[in-house]
Design an enzyme around this catalytic site. Structure first.
Site, PDB file in Angstrom:
ATOM      1  N   CYS A 205      27.649  57.995  64.841  1.00 11.82           N
ATOM      2  CA  CYS A 205      26.532  58.729  64.242  1.00 11.82           C
ATOM      3  C   CYS A 205      26.689  60.227  64.520  1.00 11.82           C
ATOM      4  O   CYS A 205      27.571  60.856  63.980  1.00 11.82           O
ATOM      5  CB  CYS A 205      25.205  58.172  64.755  1.00 11.82           C
TER       6      CYS A 205
ATOM      7  N   GLU B  64      26.947  49.542  68.911  1.00 15.20           N
ATOM      8  CA  GLU B  64      26.466  49.343  70.283  1.00 15.20           C
ATOM      9  C   GLU B  64      25.103  48.660  70.336  1.00 15.20           C
ATOM     10  O   GLU B  64      24.710  48.134  71.383  1.00 15.20           O
ATOM     11  CB  GLU B  64      26.413  50.688  71.030  1.00 15.20           C
TER      12      GLU B  64
ATOM     13  N   HIS C 139      25.725  51.842  64.069  1.00 20.20           N
ATOM     14  CA  HIS C 139      25.644  51.745  65.528  1.00 20.20           C
ATOM     15  C   HIS C 139      26.050  50.349  66.018  1.00 20.20           C
ATOM     16  O   HIS C 139      25.191  49.498  66.264  1.00 20.20           O
ATOM     17  CB  HIS C 139      24.220  52.039  65.992  1.00 20.20           C
TER      18      HIS C 139
END
Length: 223
Positions: A86, A198, A196
């Site tokens: 990002c 994660e 994302h």
């Protein structure tokens, strides 16, 4: 396996990244502050998401000109794996470590939702545990994720297989050219992506499709 997370004012996804890296490696990552001009010997460097320096000037523009980013550049030139997620992707682009730029979403709105990604290239250290053409789910949260690159550079990127992830099933949230969601450099050791991974590590978070991304990158870096 040694990992490091770059910390800049305004980056707010570092705790998510710490949790993801610790979950995969079992080791707490190092945290490297903006003023550091050197980075210890590590296998992987991650620049997480957020709004570094309030996104003033352009997203990632100030972050790309910090002392620590020069240290990241030096590590990358030596072959160390570098991941930008990002705002981290925006910083890598501003630093010239990846081709192209990220513009305002075509909707002119901040987009925060789950989207579908197609794994385009599995012959990379970031995607080797996926299957070619596999559709995975991943969240996005950004206002300036519209990836653009000139037609000649895009052609070269396609030929070099530098595009790893594309938005799939009509879920392109920002208008990115050719539905591009994640790319690598020619050498294959630097990756930038807007979604994302994660945030999709454990079932309790809504999905685990991001786990293979980190397992691919971290285990290959270790090897």
């Amino acid at each position: 396996m040694k990992t490091a997370i770059i910390q800049l004012p305004g980056l707010n996804r570092d705790r998510d990244m710490v949790a993801a890296l610790h979950h995969i490696t079992g080791v707490e990552p190092l945290k490297i502050w903006q003023t550091e001009s050197t980075i210890p010997d590590v296998d992987v460097i991650v620049i997480p998401g957020g709004f570094s320096y309030g996104d003033y000037l352009r997203c990632g523009a100030i972050g790309a000109r910090t002392p620590v980013l020069q240290a990241v550049r030096e590590k990358a030139q030596k072959g160390v794996t570098v991941i930008g997620i990002c705002n981290g992707f925006q910083i890598l682009l501003e630093a010239g470590l990846l081709p192209g730029t990220l513009m305002r979403n075509t909707s002119l709105k901040f987009v925060c939702r789950e989207i579908k990604l197609e794994v385009v290239n599995v012959n990379t250290k970031f995607s080797r545990y996926y299957s070619k053409g596999q559709i995975i789910c991943c969240p996005v949260a950004h206002h300036d994720g519209n990836y653009f690159v000139d037609s000649e550079t895009l052609k070269q990127m396609e030929e070099n297989e530098q595009i790893i992830f594309r938005y799939a099933e009509n879920t392109n949230p920002n208008g990115s050219v050719n539905d591009i969601a994640g790319i690598i450099n020619k050498a294959g050791n630097i990756l930038g992506m807007m979604p994302h991974p994660e945030n999709f590590i454990e079932p309790a978070h809504g999905g685990t499709d991001g786990r293979l991304f980190f397992q691919s990158a971290l285990e290959l870096a270790k090897g």
